[in-house]
Design an enzyme around this catalytic site. Sequence first.
Site, PDB file in Angstrom:
ATOM      1  N   SER A 148       0.796  -1.236   0.000  1.00 33.92           N
ATOM      2  CA  SER A 148       0.000   0.000   0.000  1.00 33.92           C
ATOM      3  C   SER A 148       0.823   1.278   0.000  1.00 33.92           C
ATOM      4  O   SER A 148       0.272   2.358  -0.206  1.00 33.92           O
ATOM      5  CB  SER A 148      -0.929   0.017   1.210  1.00 33.92           C
ATOM      6  OG  SER A 148      -1.917  -0.967   1.075  1.00 33.92           O
ATOM      7  N   LYS A 165       0.375   3.513  -2.839  1.00 35.32           N
ATOM      8  CA  LYS A 165      -0.824   4.334  -3.040  1.00 35.32           C
ATOM      9  C   LYS A 165      -0.521   5.824  -3.188  1.00 35.32           C
ATOM     10  O   LYS A 165      -1.065   6.471  -4.086  1.00 35.32           O
ATOM     11  CB  LYS A 165      -1.847   4.063  -1.938  1.00 35.32           C
ATOM     12  CG  LYS A 165      -2.589   2.740  -2.165  1.00 35.32           C
ATOM     13  CD  LYS A 165      -3.362   2.266  -0.945  1.00 35.32           C
ATOM     14  CE  LYS A 165      -4.036   0.930  -1.233  1.00 35.32           C
ATOM     15  NZ  LYS A 165      -4.461   0.223  -0.020  1.00 35.32           N
ATOM     16  N   TYR A 196      -2.866  -2.988 -10.791  1.00 36.55           N
ATOM     17  CA  TYR A 196      -2.878  -2.772  -9.345  1.00 36.55           C
ATOM     18  C   TYR A 196      -2.028  -3.828  -8.627  1.00 36.55           C
ATOM     19  O   TYR A 196      -1.250  -3.508  -7.720  1.00 36.55           O
ATOM     20  CB  TYR A 196      -4.318  -2.792  -8.827  1.00 36.55           C
ATOM     21  CG  TYR A 196      -4.409  -2.601  -7.337  1.00 36.55           C
ATOM     22  CD1 TYR A 196      -4.106  -1.372  -6.746  1.00 36.55           C
ATOM     23  CD2 TYR A 196      -4.784  -3.648  -6.506  1.00 36.55           C
ATOM     24  CE1 TYR A 196      -4.168  -1.202  -5.366  1.00 36.55           C
ATOM     25  CE2 TYR A 196      -4.863  -3.477  -5.131  1.00 36.55           C
ATOM     26  CZ  TYR A 196      -4.550  -2.258  -4.570  1.00 36.55           C
ATOM     27  OH  TYR A 196      -4.607  -2.093  -3.208  1.00 36.55           O
ATOM     28  N   TYR A 208      -4.438   3.510   7.654  1.00 32.52           N
ATOM     29  CA  TYR A 208      -5.714   2.798   7.741  1.00 32.52           C
ATOM     30  C   TYR A 208      -6.548   3.323   8.911  1.00 32.52           C
ATOM     31  O   TYR A 208      -6.496   4.516   9.195  1.00 32.52           O
ATOM     32  CB  TYR A 208      -5.484   1.291   7.884  1.00 32.52           C
ATOM     33  CG  TYR A 208      -4.633   0.696   6.820  1.00 32.52           C
ATOM     34  CD1 TYR A 208      -4.919   0.864   5.454  1.00 32.52           C
ATOM     35  CD2 TYR A 208      -3.518  -0.057   7.149  1.00 32.52           C
ATOM     36  CE1 TYR A 208      -4.139   0.294   4.469  1.00 32.52           C
ATOM     37  CE2 TYR A 208      -2.726  -0.640   6.168  1.00 32.52           C
ATOM     38  CZ  TYR A 208      -3.041  -0.454   4.824  1.00 32.52           C
ATOM     39  OH  TYR A 208      -2.265  -1.017   3.861  1.00 32.52           O
TER      40      TYR A 208
END
Lengths: 305, 305, 305, 305
Positions: free
Chosen positions: B61, B64, B189, B241
Amino acid sequence: MEELLEQLLEDCRPYTQQGKVATYIPELAKGDANDLGIYVLRSDGRHYQAGDYKKRFTIQSVVKPILLLLALMDNGEEYVRSRVGVEATGKPFDAINVTDQTLFSDHLNPMVNMGAIAMCTLIKGKDYEERFRRLLDLTRQLAGDQEIDLDQQVYLSEKRTGNKNRALAFLLKTYGMIEDDVEQVLDCYFKACSISVNSKDLAHIGFVLANRGKLPQTEERIFPSRYATYVNAILMTCGMYDGSGDFAVNVGVPAKSGVGGGIMAVVPTRMGIGIFSPGLDGKGNSLAGIKVLEELSKRMYLSIF
Amino acid sequence: MEELLEQLLEDCRPYTQQGKVATYIPELAKGDANDLGIYVLRSDGRHYQAGDYKKRFTIQSVVKPILLLLALMDNGEEYVRSRVGVEATGKPFDAINVTDQTLFSDHLNPMVNMGAIAMCTLIKGKDYEERFRRLLDLTRQLAGDQEIDLDQQVYLSEKRTGNKNRALAFLLKTYGMIEDDVEQVLDCYFKACSISVNSKDLAHIGFVLANRGKLPQTEERIFPSRYATYVNAILMTCGMYDGSGDFAVNVGVPAKSGVGGGIMAVVPTRMGIGIFSPGLDGKGNSLAGIKVLEELSKRMYLSIF
Amino acid sequence: MEELLEQLLEDCRPYTQQGKVATYIPELAKGDANDLGIYVLRSDGRHYQAGDYKKRFTIQSVVKPILLLLALMDNGEEYVRSRVGVEATGKPFDAINVTDQTLFSDHLNPMVNMGAIAMCTLIKGKDYEERFRRLLDLTRQLAGDQEIDLDQQVYLSEKRTGNKNRALAFLLKTYGMIEDDVEQVLDCYFKACSISVNSKDLAHIGFVLANRGKLPQTEERIFPSRYATYVNAILMTCGMYDGSGDFAVNVGVPAKSGVGGGIMAVVPTRMGIGIFSPGLDGKGNSLAGIKVLEELSKRMYLSIF
Amino acid sequence: MEELLEQLLEDCRPYTQQGKVATYIPELAKGDANDLGIYVLRSDGRHYQAGDYKKRFTIQSVVKPILLLLALMDNGEEYVRSRVGVEATGKPFDAINVTDQTLFSDHLNPMVNMGAIAMCTLIKGKDYEERFRRLLDLTRQLAGDQEIDLDQQVYLSEKRTGNKNRALAFLLKTYGMIEDDVEQVLDCYFKACSISVNSKDLAHIGFVLANRGKLPQTEERIFPSRYATYVNAILMTCGMYDGSGDFAVNVGVPAKSGVGGGIMAVVPTRMGIGIFSPGLDGKGNSLAGIKVLEELSKRMYLSIF
């Protein structure tokens, strides 16, 4: 700088017509959508103001960081954190944050109603009258304004019609998040929301948070630097309800809004800002107030990112 | 400073045993829970490192914010904002953020899976191979490391088992949030998540964000300052998160974690930090990594609040 | 009785204009909103019909009880119950019934899409082609109509655009509710929904359920009485999506609707009823069809309550 | 038949040890988990009983169909339906059925707490004392037992600790679903739940519903046949909370359970059944009670499907 503020208010005044004055309690609906004021207090001691900066309005949710501060001062960080979480809820301010028949302290957040109601029970005092009195005293001290007081009309209006908050408080009671009598806790919460302030007051309070616990001029320390960090961090992630993300991107400083139309912004080490404009956007934030802050942030590079 | 880092790793090493290496894809489960490394790049050009800072792991992640940067560079802020929202979801990273049979762009966030998948479709390129190539190129440029490449094993493992992400992508398709072929978007992705990096790479990338778009040393501008502000603000509110609130309070800088065990932290104007420790807490963040950052933040006053 | 049916259609015809033909797959949008037909098969062997009872349409969700029957016949009650729950979900037919990152078999229901997709994997057969063939065979047998076949146009249209169902199927896969290849399972499901039937077919199928497993006339037993009870009970509680409560109150018999405009109603021991009218209400049920059944139930005391 | 009942109780007695006596209000926790009783009243006028059928317990949620009946008798079907919906909620009995900040009458169901509280406001009477008195009178009339009365201990215990119900009632107030004073409405609701009955009473009440509004023996009509259909249909779809689906499949008759351990079952045209066993399953239904009904249904072919 005074000119800049006047110019900003001029530019953003049309937005006052796009917002809607809060009507969820009858007394708030009396606000004048045309009002727009700003007050800036800088760390060099100077202050600048424009528009309706003297006009009084009820503090509403801007009292939440003060509630959090007093809870921290009375109980220390560890205990407060164990009772009220710090994560964004991803939901509106009066949301029912109950999932699957359970409710944990981590579901609460000091900047939304459920968490703020829970924080009332963390303030010390022999009864809820004394608790509120201590909150009012702290507010006056932070704002440097002994004339700050309760708006009786709004308080009674909140108390009479605040059934959603009653529901939230009884849920807190159901799941053991509060132990005291629900109506007494709510009475304190309704009073807290009904404290009458002006833009100057909010700028002063924001300044003390920006100045990490010390009053302007005297530099007298009111609370430990750590508590300012704690509060400012939560203001950054959750202070503008479910509009906090856009605010972080477009303004970039810790801030708290209230449905009375006030916004208190904290520019760490640099300044405290108080804004007032009662027309709200769909998320309950002062619409023109946010526009003013967006412009001010761009012109003065306020973003901490 | 090198000593400080060594000391911190020493102090936080016990926490490596409390985290759990990610197992949701078979290949990740091979990570060594004992690994712990840190790399710090400062604005004065100096860098400091300790532990397993050279060890490679998949970016997961942490890609991102790079995806978001490239989307911004390719489309401008306004268009990106219109396609992917910026509010915290209050939910885990792979949550299904669908309410009442609807899904709007404002429900998406670039730091959770649904939003990140949507961002793949915003990258320019004649096909998804070229899009990924451009993402990889940007990653290499930001990290100043031309040897960064895809981890084929992890990529194939993700692709084979990534059914939750497939479900999320088909929901995006259902509600018109993506238009391209779902498997092609997902392939991009999965590749993006499988880029192999080390702590030094993350520190370099974080530095460019802290330096608002300019590379270290040469000070060459890679992207406009505004995009750094945009990305950093979102990292602050949603980068860790549903642990972003605690991280803001306890560390106080923009950061992004990945389930590969990496954390990239951005200390605006001051430094970029890369951390690696694959044992994760219950929210998918590197457990020991957060501990190291908490300590480092306290000792070096990193918090921007 | 024929006159009664004619009269009912006459009375309810205006309602055909209030419903909306399904458009979620392009092929369905071609339905003629003016169509209205009914077929009743009684336990004394007589049948009555009126309107467009010969007109063919795709079975859509009315195939769900047949899927459930075949799953029961192939696996027995205990196993089927262990894989797919029986509680009403309180949500629309294509809802994502995932709470807090988990999905259990008890969250599924055979009458909503997720549960129906899961049931495809319970049908026996060496491949998904054989499974579908067996489903088609059972449908023909129950309807006493060997000419029932797949509507290729609708099937291809469903397959091309069925992304919500793809998302649901990948969620089932993620949480271990299905093990087979998702696209193969979905292919079977899309075919199942695209079987072309008429009102007479639905009345015959409903009759076998009303007659607890025995065909009309020959009284040949197709499945155990217990399976009829099982299916009928679920039709009662969940057969009309989130309109099942109103249907139970106002009609009072087990029934299943499909977005193709069909309704199959089961009057235990007394009759099977097939209805067709493609204009749907907001919940996906044939609007005029329900009106006809409400009137018929009142006039003939069909309610089992 | 008496022998059959004795046998069933014998067979199912072990299940009394698997259930758990309700403890959510202190007074209920005093129930004896060993109790198990049944009373059956048939349409031929005969009655059969076994075990602790004379033992008294509080009616709890079994009062909900009586509340609904009285609301129907006082207001007619149309008005009642406009105020309280009839769909299964797919959630536990005391769930907060609020989605996205709104609450409509269609979100309510007369068989879960929110809907039942709303129904108290539909009963006619000059004050809430008279309303409750009328409910008690109807209960006595349906049960043919003038000695039915309030259990003061349980009532006071409910009133003191019923904070979840308070939260639900204030939500109803917030969204305009109730207009009267919340505490007065709740007082009536708590009293209604605290009516003390035995298995015989429940069998008699169930019989009147099975007999579509006429008392046993005298065949005096108490309410129109239509209201029995209305109530029985809702009992079928929602009477056993989120265990209604399994109950429909395995027993197949309308029924209502209460956390006091009672179950009232309605076998249309044939019989009323009252059961008592205070050990509850995870969904709040009498565990052994359901087992007895499953067996009885199999042996006597009670299922209406």
